[in-house]
Write a protein that holds these residues in place. Structure first.
Motif, mmCIF file in Angstrom:
data_model
loop_
_atom_site.group_PDB
_atom_site.id
_atom_site.type_symbol
_atom_site.label_atom_id
_atom_site.label_comp_id
_atom_site.label_asym_id
_atom_site.label_seq_id
_atom_site.Cartn_x
_atom_site.Cartn_y
_atom_site.Cartn_z
ATOM 1 N N TYR A 1 69.304 15.460 8.981
ATOM 2 C CA TYR A 1 69.122 16.768 8.351
ATOM 3 C C TYR A 1 69.011 17.792 9.475
ATOM 4 C CZ TYR A 1 67.428 20.565 5.412
ATOM 5 O OH TYR A 1 67.304 21.765 4.769
ATOM 6 N N VAL A 2 69.946 18.728 9.527
ATOM 7 C CA VAL A 2 69.948 19.753 10.569
ATOM 8 C C VAL A 2 69.011 20.872 10.130
ATOM 9 C CG1 VAL A 2 71.366 21.298 11.956
ATOM 10 C CG2 VAL A 2 72.330 19.142 11.105
ATOM 11 N N LEU B 1 66.596 10.443 6.069
ATOM 12 C CA LEU B 1 67.272 11.312 7.027
ATOM 13 C C LEU B 1 66.399 11.563 8.256
ATOM 14 C CD1 LEU B 1 68.795 14.102 4.743
ATOM 15 C CD2 LEU B 1 69.920 12.065 5.613
ATOM 16 N N PHE B 2 67.043 11.643 9.400
ATOM 17 C CA PHE B 2 66.376 12.027 10.640
ATOM 18 C C PHE B 2 66.360 13.550 10.716
ATOM 19 C CE2 PHE B 2 67.002 13.302 15.152
ATOM 20 C CZ PHE B 2 65.775 12.884 15.644
ATOM 21 N N LEU B 3 65.183 14.158 10.877
ATOM 22 C CA LEU B 3 65.077 15.604 10.980
ATOM 23 C C LEU B 3 65.486 16.044 12.382
ATOM 24 C CD1 LEU B 3 61.773 16.466 9.055
ATOM 25 C CD2 LEU B 3 64.144 16.525 8.238
ATOM 26 N N PHE B 4 66.584 16.775 12.447
ATOM 27 C CA PHE B 4 67.193 17.135 13.719
ATOM 28 C C PHE B 4 67.088 18.637 13.933
ATOM 29 C CE2 PHE B 4 71.214 18.322 15.985
ATOM 30 C CZ PHE B 4 70.872 17.796 17.216
ATOM 31 N N HIS B 5 66.418 19.039 15.030
ATOM 32 C CA HIS B 5 66.282 20.448 15.396
ATOM 33 C C HIS B 5 67.176 20.693 16.620
ATOM 34 C CE1 HIS B 5 62.768 21.186 12.763
ATOM 35 N NE2 HIS B 5 62.504 19.921 13.002
ATOM 36 N N ILE C 1 76.166 10.940 7.461
ATOM 37 C CA ILE C 1 75.681 11.790 6.371
ATOM 38 C C ILE C 1 74.879 12.917 7.003
ATOM 39 C CG2 ILE C 1 74.256 11.948 4.301
ATOM 40 C CD1 ILE C 1 74.768 9.010 3.792
ATOM 41 N N ILE C 2 75.292 14.159 6.731
ATOM 42 C CA ILE C 2 74.700 15.323 7.395
ATOM 43 C C ILE C 2 74.341 16.359 6.341
ATOM 44 C CG2 ILE C 2 75.039 17.120 9.133
ATOM 45 C CD1 ILE C 2 77.432 15.292 10.134
ATOM 46 N N PHE C 3 73.064 16.697 6.270
ATOM 47 C CA PHE C 3 72.574 17.768 5.404
ATOM 48 C C PHE C 3 72.105 18.920 6.278
ATOM 49 C CE2 PHE C 3 72.559 14.650 2.106
ATOM 50 C CZ PHE C 3 72.385 15.295 0.882
ATOM 51 N N SER D 1 75.340 27.799 11.978
ATOM 52 C CA SER D 1 75.876 27.281 13.234
ATOM 53 C C SER D 1 75.502 25.831 13.506
ATOM 54 C CB SER D 1 75.388 28.138 14.407
ATOM 55 O OG SER D 1 75.930 29.438 14.334
ATOM 56 N N GLY D 2 74.279 25.454 13.144
ATOM 57 C CA GLY D 2 73.838 24.095 13.438
ATOM 58 C C GLY D 2 74.749 23.039 12.853
ATOM 59 N N LEU D 3 75.256 23.293 11.647
ATOM 60 C CA LEU D 3 76.132 22.318 10.987
ATOM 61 C C LEU D 3 77.513 22.256 11.619
ATOM 62 C CD1 LEU D 3 75.533 22.576 7.121
ATOM 63 C CD2 LEU D 3 74.919 20.713 8.657
ATOM 64 N N HIS D 4 77.898 23.272 12.390
ATOM 65 C CA HIS D 4 79.239 23.284 12.974
ATOM 66 C C HIS D 4 79.467 22.110 13.925
ATOM 67 C CE1 HIS D 4 79.577 26.914 10.897
ATOM 68 N NE2 HIS D 4 79.549 27.797 11.865
ATOM 69 N N ASN D 5 78.378 21.521 14.415
ATOM 70 C CA ASN D 5 78.518 20.348 15.287
ATOM 71 C C ASN D 5 79.084 19.137 14.549
ATOM 72 O OD1 ASN D 5 77.677 21.093 17.958
ATOM 73 N ND2 ASN D 5 75.589 21.274 17.194
ATOM 74 N N SER D 6 79.259 19.254 13.235
ATOM 75 C CA SER D 6 79.926 18.176 12.498
ATOM 76 C C SER D 6 81.340 17.949 13.013
ATOM 77 C CB SER D 6 79.968 18.494 10.994
ATOM 78 O OG SER D 6 80.783 19.632 10.741
#
Length: 265
Positions: free
Chosen positions: A125-126, A156-160, A178-180, A185-190
């Motif tokens: 989780y971003v 989910l791993f909480l990712f900062h 799996i990315i929530f 911008s943080g999600l753009h690293n997908s």
């Protein structure tokens, strides 16, 4: 001198450098015109932007910072490189760029990572909860509840992202299937995640931006959205804060169950 201008609105934001600015440097290098080129940027751009340029092979001696309010810029030979994004439309070449950028990051850091040999999470989780924005907008007000709910349901791993170096961010996303996260911008690293990964954005009902959808399309990933309710029901807009209720999250769980990955939930 010959120069490429890398000045635009939002050039203090990580996402714009990742999907707008650095891809232009990549195109320039692919074209063979990158020798003896100066790169003009706005004075006072964040340190991460300078670091990203370094990773891309642009060094401090070739970077010129300009006070855009008080400087009249004269360039003998200007190079114009088009974006790989036009408003909400993203070119599929960003998929190819993502492979180049990942390799550049690994090479720049000599594959040194603070993560060591730990097993990287497949589900993340971003989180934007600890990120200090210049303006309070587009926030998921009950992010603490959402994060806890999804962590319990999906482990989910909480990712900062702001707590990790570039190489660690790339390494974590490269394993995430799996990315929530809240849209941004943080999600753009997908871009660095495997094909067929599932990306779920949280946003308000008027935020119909397609940038993340385009990024996922360039990597053949599955993209979904969970739309939250407005706090300000009088004047709702794309920039409004929102709340994601339990019922919306439960609907999302049902949708995930319906995917080909029967073991998701």
């Amino acid at each position: 001198d010959t120069a490429l201008v890398l000045i635009r609105p939002g050039d203090h934001i990580f996402g714009h450098w990742l999907i707008d600015m650095i891809p232009r440097v990549w195109i320039l290098k692919k074209s063979g015109f990158s020798r003896n080129v100066k790169f003009i940027v706005r004075q006072g751009i964040p340190n991460f932007a300078i670091e990203m340029l370094n990773i891309a092979g642009v060094y401090r001696r070739d970077i010129i910072e300009v006070d855009v309010r008080n400087t009249l810029l004269k360039i003998k030979n200007g190079i114009y490189v088009m974006n790989l994004r036009a408003d909400q439309t993203v070119h599929t070449a960003l998929g190819e760029f993502s492979s180049w950028w990942r390799d550049r990051v690994y090479s720049f850091y000599d594959n040194r990572s603070t993560l060591g040999n730990v097993k990287l999470p497949k589900r993340i989780y971003v989180s934007r909860r600890n990120w200090k924005k210049n303006a309070p907008n587009r926030r998921c007000i009950n992010a603490d509840f959402v994060e806890e709910y999804l962590r319990n349901k999906l482990n989910l791993f909480l990712f900062h992202p702001e707590n990790y170096s570039f190489i660690d961010q790339v390494k974590i996303f490269s394993q995430a299937e799996i990315i929530f996260g809240e849209e941004g911008s943080g999600l753009h690293n997908s871009l660095f995640s495997p094909e067929d990964s599932i990306v779920v954005t949280l946003r308000n009902e008027k935020n119909l931006g397609l940038i993340q959808s385009g990024l996922c399309r360039s990597r053949n990933q599955i993209i979904s959205a969970v739309f939250g309710d407005f706090l300000d029901k009088e004047n709702p807009s794309r920039e409004s804060d929102f709340i994601v209720g339990k019922e919306r999250l439960e609907e999302c769980m049902d949708c995930l169950k319906a995917t080909d990955r029967k073991s998701v939930v």
